[in-house]
Enzyme design. Structure first.
Site, PDB file in Angstrom:
ATOM      1  CD  GLU A 254     -16.415  35.800 -18.117  1.00  0.00           C
ATOM      2  OE1 GLU A 254     -17.480  35.709 -17.483  1.00  0.00           O
ATOM      3  OE2 GLU A 254     -16.276  36.520 -19.129  1.00  0.00           O
ATOM      4  CB  THR A 298     -18.197  39.776 -21.052  1.00  0.00           C
ATOM      5  OG1 THR A 298     -18.070  38.814 -20.001  1.00  0.00           O
ATOM      6  CG2 THR A 298     -16.825  40.057 -21.654  1.00  0.00           C
ATOM      7  CG  HIS A 413     -18.081  32.158 -18.939  1.00  0.00           C
ATOM      8  ND1 HIS A 413     -19.359  31.689 -18.721  1.00  0.00           N
ATOM      9  CD2 HIS A 413     -18.214  33.290 -19.668  1.00  0.00           C
ATOM     10  CE1 HIS A 413     -20.226  32.497 -19.304  1.00  0.00           C
ATOM     11  NE2 HIS A 413     -19.559  33.480 -19.881  1.00  0.00           N
ATOM     12  CG  ASP A 472     -16.074  40.148 -17.111  1.00  0.00           C
ATOM     13  OD1 ASP A 472     -16.081  39.657 -15.972  1.00  0.00           O
ATOM     14  OD2 ASP A 472     -16.273  39.471 -18.144  1.00  0.00           O
ATOM     15  CG  HIS A 473     -19.650  39.892 -15.508  1.00  0.00           C
ATOM     16  ND1 HIS A 473     -19.856  38.623 -14.999  1.00  0.00           N
ATOM     17  CD2 HIS A 473     -19.259  39.713 -16.795  1.00  0.00           C
ATOM     18  CE1 HIS A 473     -19.613  37.723 -15.928  1.00  0.00           C
ATOM     19  NE2 HIS A 473     -19.229  38.367 -17.029  1.00  0.00           N
TER      20      HIS A 473
END
Length: 626
Positions: A254, A298, A413, A472-473
């Site tokens: 994440e 995600t 996150h 993921d990003h």
């Protein structure tokens, strides 16, 4: 001039001017839109005006001042909510709201701290024009006068509003040719046609995409299949099948960006375990690997990993197209004797996963109900990564082998908060608390990955598995560029730097293979599916996918972002500027022109597959239309 002698339509003028000024000030202060010349500044200034003239001008059709005023106040309030909604959304996603996002209501309850972190007390000023308009209606005597609007006056007024619209579109087309037909970048649209017109355009595009599916047929596959097959490469005989029949464990890291790898903060390693893997003889580490997600974040990354296709440009494909037919990696592995699953300690409906996983033919989703989540072992978005890894390995021990499973971490996150006992390094010291905390939560996730490897070895699963990990990003958006520039030792973050910051870690760990090394190919998430399947000895020559095997000698050093930016081994195209990749300096724009066409074509074909649901007409076993 006395108040009672003001022109009859002063309230209309006040409504238009106050909303116009507020919108322009918001552009300048709340959105990080690069303005490079006087023409772009002029377009930014006038682009709200045509819409405001039209929408407020509808009041001219009402017969009484009372009804007109109520209408204008209502419109002013709605437009303020729309504009402020984009501001709050931009703070979190560095992007503008799309229609599909508004219908992702199943996610709203889980946004919690992330949403709260994007709202400030002074946001009340985004509604200043509404207050001014109400005061004008109350205290200007003219607001209470009735006025009969002559048809020729209305006609002249609306001719003026349409003339302003055509002026805006003409200037925008001059500055950015094919803006409405070839642009995948929402910032460009807002910058050129304005926030309000952008939302009308978004509604049109969304309606068009629904029509595309209804009207699509198998004949549209011809160009797509020809394109995909012409860009495939030969399998690498040295790596094809080296992980055959092994379990496949894919981990979504994440918000983890690659700049933390082999880097330090306050003299402490940020990711000591991942750093060790970059030098591990059983690990392939790709240091030029980029995420290719859009608004789905995600969930987009999941979609790309499974399908080697882009998410949609207007929202999360998990919501917009969960009823499509797909040829996912899970489906291919099901056909090859694997038990497929996802292990994620979150609500099954978040990102519409429960529906989309069925469409992807994933056999089982182990959601939050499969985990023991307590106040002590959870924080921020849910179960902490270390207990999550411990419990996930226990679940994996019960799975039929060989299995394919995906793990999705949570601790790193936004807004990157953590309990004191989980803060294994000191925070960074800048004026930006989000960036300061980020390093601590990344460090905690790194520790969780270390725990995962240990648990896999103790469980006996490690030796017969291949472990794939990808970021993921991005975690730090462009809204935090000042602090990032400080950390990276730069004066500022340019569009080139921003593109480079979209690098995310990518690891392929094949225990006891002894052939791992650091890889420098330009690569992206689109390449994960073909690469993993080929390592398992599963050929993908008939699959419609946008990525290629990273071990193939025919793999091209070229990746495209969802918004149309791209990176090659020599060039970076970002912010509508062509950069030399080796120096980060601007270079001749003509060097990027051929790649711009390639990038747009790749996005176009992927969109055609998704919007038209073309895979329902495709037989992946024969490589032909059904």
């Amino acid at each position: 001039m006395k108040l009672n002698k003001l022109p009859k339509h002063s309230i209309l003028v006040i409504a238009i001017v106050t909303t116009w000024i507020k919108t322009y000030i918001t552009y300048q202060t709340s959105f990080d839109m690069k303005i490079e010349n006087t023409m772009q500044q002029l377009i930014l200034l006038i682009n709200p005006l045509a819409f405001l003239l039209f929408i407020y001008g509808i009041s001219l059709f009402f017969k009484t001042a009372k009804v007109r005023n109520r209408y204008m106040i209502t419109v002013s309030a709605i437009l303020s909510v729309v504009l402020y909604g984009n501001v709050a959304f931009y703070r979190f996603f560095n992007d503008f709201i799309t229609l599909p996002v508004l219908f992702q209501t199943s996610n709203f309850g889980d946004l919690g701290n992330s949403a709260a972190s994007s709202i400030y007390w002074y946001d009340i000023f985004y509604f200043t024009d509404v207050v001014l308009l109400i005061l004008a209606v109350k205290f200007l005597p003219v607001a209470k006068e009735a006025a009969i609007i002559k048809p020729n006056m209305r006609r002249t007024y609306f001719v003026l509003s349409f003339a302003m619209l055509f002026l805006n579109l003409g200037l925008a087309e001059t500055e950015r040719p094919q803006l409405l037909t070839r642009s995948f970048d929402r910032e460009l649209l807002v910058k050129n046609i304005g926030t309000y017109n952008y939302h009308l355009y978004d509604i049109f595009i969304q309606s068009k995409s629904h029509a595309q599916r209804a009207l699509a047929d198998g004949s549209e596959l011809t160009d797509v299949t020809n394109y995909v097959k012409s860009n495939q490469g030969e399998n690498n005989k040295k790596t094809f099948g080296i992980a055959k029949k092994r379990n496949v464990i894919i981990i979504s890291l994440e918000s983890t960006q690659n700049f933390v790898i082999n880097n330090k903060v306050n003299g402490q390693e940020i990711t000591p375990f991942l750093n060790s893997l970059t030098k591990d003889k059983d690990t392939f580490y790709f240091d030029n690997f980029y995420h290719q997600t859009g608004l789905g974040k995600t969930s987009d990354a999941e979609f790309i990993v499974e399908n080697s296709l882009y998410g949609t440009g207007r929202g999360a494909v998990f919501f917009t197209n969960s009823g499509n037919t797909f040829n996912s990696m899970s489906e291919r592995l099901n056909d090859n004797g694997y038990y497929t699953s996802v292990l994620h300690a979150n609500n099954k409906s978040f990102w519409n996963r429960d529906m989309m996983y069925q469409a992807l033919n994933i056999k089982h989703f182990y959601d939050v109900e499969s985990y023991d989540v307590t106040d002590e072992n959870s924080a921020n978005w849910g179960l902490k990564d270390i207990p999550y890894m411990d419990q996930s390995v226990k679940i994996m021990k019960t799975l039929p082998q060989p299995f394919y499973t995906r793990l999705i971490t949570l601790s790193n996150h936004y807004p990157f908060t953590s309990d004191p006992e989980d803060q294994l390094i000191k925070p960074y010291t800048s004026d930006d608390n989000t960036v300061n905390r980020y390093f601590q939560t990344v460090r905690y996730t790194d520790e969780a990955i270390k725990e995962l490897f240990k648990d896999l070895k103790e469980s006996g699963l490690y030796d017969n598995s291949v472990i794939v990990m990808y970021g993921d990003h991005y975690g730090i958006s462009e809204n935090h560029n000042k602090a990032m520039a400080q950390y990276l030792g730069k004066d500022s973050i340019t569009p080139f730097d921003s593109a480079q910051l979209q690098k995310v870690p990518f690891f392929i760990h094949v225990p006891h293979s002894g052939i791992g090394k650091e890889m420098h190919e330009i690569a992206g998430q689109m390449d994960i599916r073909p690469t993993v399947l080929h390592l398992l000895g599963i050929d993908t020559k008939n699959d419609l996918q946008m990525g290629t095997d990273l071990f193939s000698k025919d793999h091209k050093d070229f990746i495209t972002f969802r918004d149309g930016r791209f990176v090659t081994d020599k060039l970076v195209y970002a912010g509508e500027v062509c950069y030399d990749k080796s120096t980060g300096e601007k270079t001749d724009s003509s060097k990027c022109d051929p790649y711009i066409d390639q990038a747009n074509k790749k996005l176009d074909y992927s969109d055609k597959i998704i919007n038209g649901d073309l895979l329902r007409f495709y037989n992946n076993k024969t490589g032909e239309a059904k």
